[in-house]
Scaffold this motif. Sequence first.
Motif, PDB file in Angstrom:
ATOM      1  N   GLY A   2       4.540  -4.107  -9.145  1.00 22.36           N
ATOM      2  CA  GLY A   2       3.514  -3.181 -10.050  1.00 22.36           C
ATOM      3  C   GLY A   2       2.244  -2.941  -9.431  1.00 22.36           C
ATOM      4  O   GLY A   2       1.174  -2.479 -10.068  1.00 22.36           O
ATOM      5  N   LYS A   3       2.100  -3.398  -8.237  1.00 21.90           N
ATOM      6  CA  LYS A   3       0.739  -3.015  -7.602  1.00 21.90           C
ATOM      7  C   LYS A   3       0.614  -1.778  -6.702  1.00 21.90           C
ATOM      8  O   LYS A   3       1.009  -1.771  -5.465  1.00 21.90           O
ATOM      9  CB  LYS A   3       0.286  -4.219  -6.408  1.00 21.90           C
ATOM     10  N   TYR A   4       0.755  -0.749  -7.502  1.00 17.25           N
ATOM     11  CA  TYR A   4       1.004   0.584  -7.011  1.00 17.25           C
ATOM     12  C   TYR A   4      -0.047   1.178  -6.076  1.00 17.25           C
ATOM     13  O   TYR A   4       0.178   1.681  -4.827  1.00 17.25           O
ATOM     14  CB  TYR A   4       0.980   1.782  -7.931  1.00 17.25           C
ATOM     15  N   PRO A   5      -1.560   0.923  -6.224  1.00 16.16           N
ATOM     16  CA  PRO A   5      -2.193   1.239  -5.056  1.00 16.16           C
ATOM     17  C   PRO A   5      -2.003   0.534  -3.594  1.00 16.16           C
ATOM     18  O   PRO A   5      -2.153   1.244  -2.591  1.00 16.16           O
ATOM     19  CB  PRO A   5      -3.608   0.871  -5.560  1.00 16.16           C
ATOM     20  N   GLU A   6      -1.706  -0.625  -3.758  1.00 13.58           N
ATOM     21  CA  GLU A   6      -1.533  -1.255  -2.521  1.00 13.58           C
ATOM     22  C   GLU A   6      -0.131  -0.872  -1.687  1.00 13.58           C
ATOM     23  O   GLU A   6       0.152  -0.836  -0.754  1.00 13.58           O
ATOM     24  CB  GLU A   6      -1.224  -2.874  -2.844  1.00 13.58           C
ATOM     25  N   ALA A   7       0.854  -0.442  -2.882  1.00 16.97           N
ATOM     26  CA  ALA A   7       2.074   0.014  -2.319  1.00 16.97           C
ATOM     27  C   ALA A   7       1.913   1.535  -1.452  1.00 16.97           C
ATOM     28  O   ALA A   7       2.497   1.599  -0.452  1.00 16.97           O
ATOM     29  CB  ALA A   7       3.033   0.051  -3.620  1.00 16.97           C
ATOM     30  N   LEU A   8       1.094   2.324  -1.951  1.00 20.90           N
ATOM     31  CA  LEU A   8       0.740   3.590  -1.629  1.00 20.90           C
ATOM     32  C   LEU A   8       0.166   3.222  -0.089  1.00 20.90           C
ATOM     33  O   LEU A   8       0.314   4.087   0.856  1.00 20.90           O
ATOM     34  CB  LEU A   8      -0.191   4.513  -2.433  1.00 20.90           C
ATOM     35  N   THR A   9      -0.903   2.303  -0.120  1.00 17.52           N
ATOM     36  CA  THR A   9      -1.497   1.990   1.104  1.00 17.52           C
ATOM     37  C   THR A   9      -0.600   1.593   2.143  1.00 17.52           C
ATOM     38  O   THR A   9      -0.454   2.202   3.592  1.00 17.52           O
ATOM     39  CB  THR A   9      -2.627   0.931   0.809  1.00 17.52           C
ATOM     40  N   GLU A  10       0.397   0.856   1.947  1.00 20.51           N
ATOM     41  CA  GLU A  10       1.315   0.637   2.748  1.00 20.51           C
ATOM     42  C   GLU A  10       2.226   1.797   3.246  1.00 20.51           C
ATOM     43  O   GLU A  10       2.745   1.959   4.415  1.00 20.51           O
ATOM     44  CB  GLU A  10       2.131  -0.974   2.510  1.00 20.51           C
ATOM     45  N   TYR A  11       2.671   2.172   2.261  1.00 22.82           N
ATOM     46  CA  TYR A  11       3.794   3.556   2.652  1.00 22.82           C
ATOM     47  C   TYR A  11       3.037   4.481   3.448  1.00 22.82           C
ATOM     48  O   TYR A  11       3.750   5.182   4.254  1.00 22.82           O
ATOM     49  CB  TYR A  11       4.067   4.039   1.461  1.00 22.82           C
ATOM     50  N   LYS A  12       1.735   4.833   3.261  1.00 23.94           N
ATOM     51  CA  LYS A  12       1.091   5.619   3.980  1.00 23.94           C
ATOM     52  C   LYS A  12       0.913   5.207   5.505  1.00 23.94           C
ATOM     53  O   LYS A  12       0.865   5.955   6.581  1.00 23.94           O
ATOM     54  CB  LYS A  12      -0.274   5.842   3.413  1.00 23.94           C
ATOM     55  N   LYS A  13       0.728   3.852   5.660  1.00 24.59           N
ATOM     56  CA  LYS A  13       0.524   3.401   6.900  1.00 24.59           C
ATOM     57  C   LYS A  13       1.940   3.772   7.587  1.00 24.59           C
ATOM     58  O   LYS A  13       1.962   3.841   8.811  1.00 24.59           O
ATOM     59  CB  LYS A  13       0.296   1.908   6.808  1.00 24.59           C
ATOM     60  N   SER A  14       3.011   3.427   6.808  1.00 23.49           N
ATOM     61  CA  SER A  14       4.552   3.562   7.385  1.00 23.49           C
ATOM     62  C   SER A  14       4.597   5.146   7.845  1.00 23.49           C
ATOM     63  O   SER A  14       5.100   5.482   8.848  1.00 23.49           O
ATOM     64  CB  SER A  14       5.502   3.073   6.353  1.00 23.49           C
ATOM     65  N   LEU A  15       4.241   5.996   7.052  1.00 16.72           N
ATOM     66  CA  LEU A  15       4.298   7.363   6.963  1.00 16.72           C
ATOM     67  C   LEU A  15       3.594   7.610   8.374  1.00 16.72           C
ATOM     68  O   LEU A  15       4.287   8.431   9.400  1.00 16.72           O
ATOM     69  CB  LEU A  15       3.797   8.125   5.902  1.00 16.72           C
ATOM     70  N   ASP A  16       2.352   7.331   8.589  1.00 19.23           N
ATOM     71  CA  ASP A  16       1.578   7.647   9.720  1.00 19.23           C
ATOM     72  C   ASP A  16       2.271   7.246  11.004  1.00 19.23           C
ATOM     73  O   ASP A  16       2.290   8.329  11.954  1.00 19.23           O
ATOM     74  CB  ASP A  16       0.118   7.154   9.461  1.00 19.23           C
TER      75      ASP A  16
END
Length: 79
Positions: free
Chosen positions: A30-44
């Motif tokens: 449920g830590k959505y901001p942290e999840a987004l940060t990691e997903y965006k690193k992955s996408l980059d």
Amino acid sequence: MELAVYGTEKPHPSVAQSYNNIGVVYEYMGKYPEALTEYKKSLDIDLKVYGTEKPHPSVATTYHNIGSVYKRMGKYPEA
């Protein structure tokens, strides 16, 4: 983590997958901001490795995961 193995000089798909996996854990917690940060690193990294000219399953999966988090956050336009 794979950064220790592959370094930071050249993007590597295994590093992107690790960031994606960490994002999944944060999302389940449920830590959505942290999840987004990691997903965006992955996408980059995925976009650097696979480019944007030809679709790749890893890129699609990461976009899906980002959309899923925005949906859970109620941010439907971003999803």
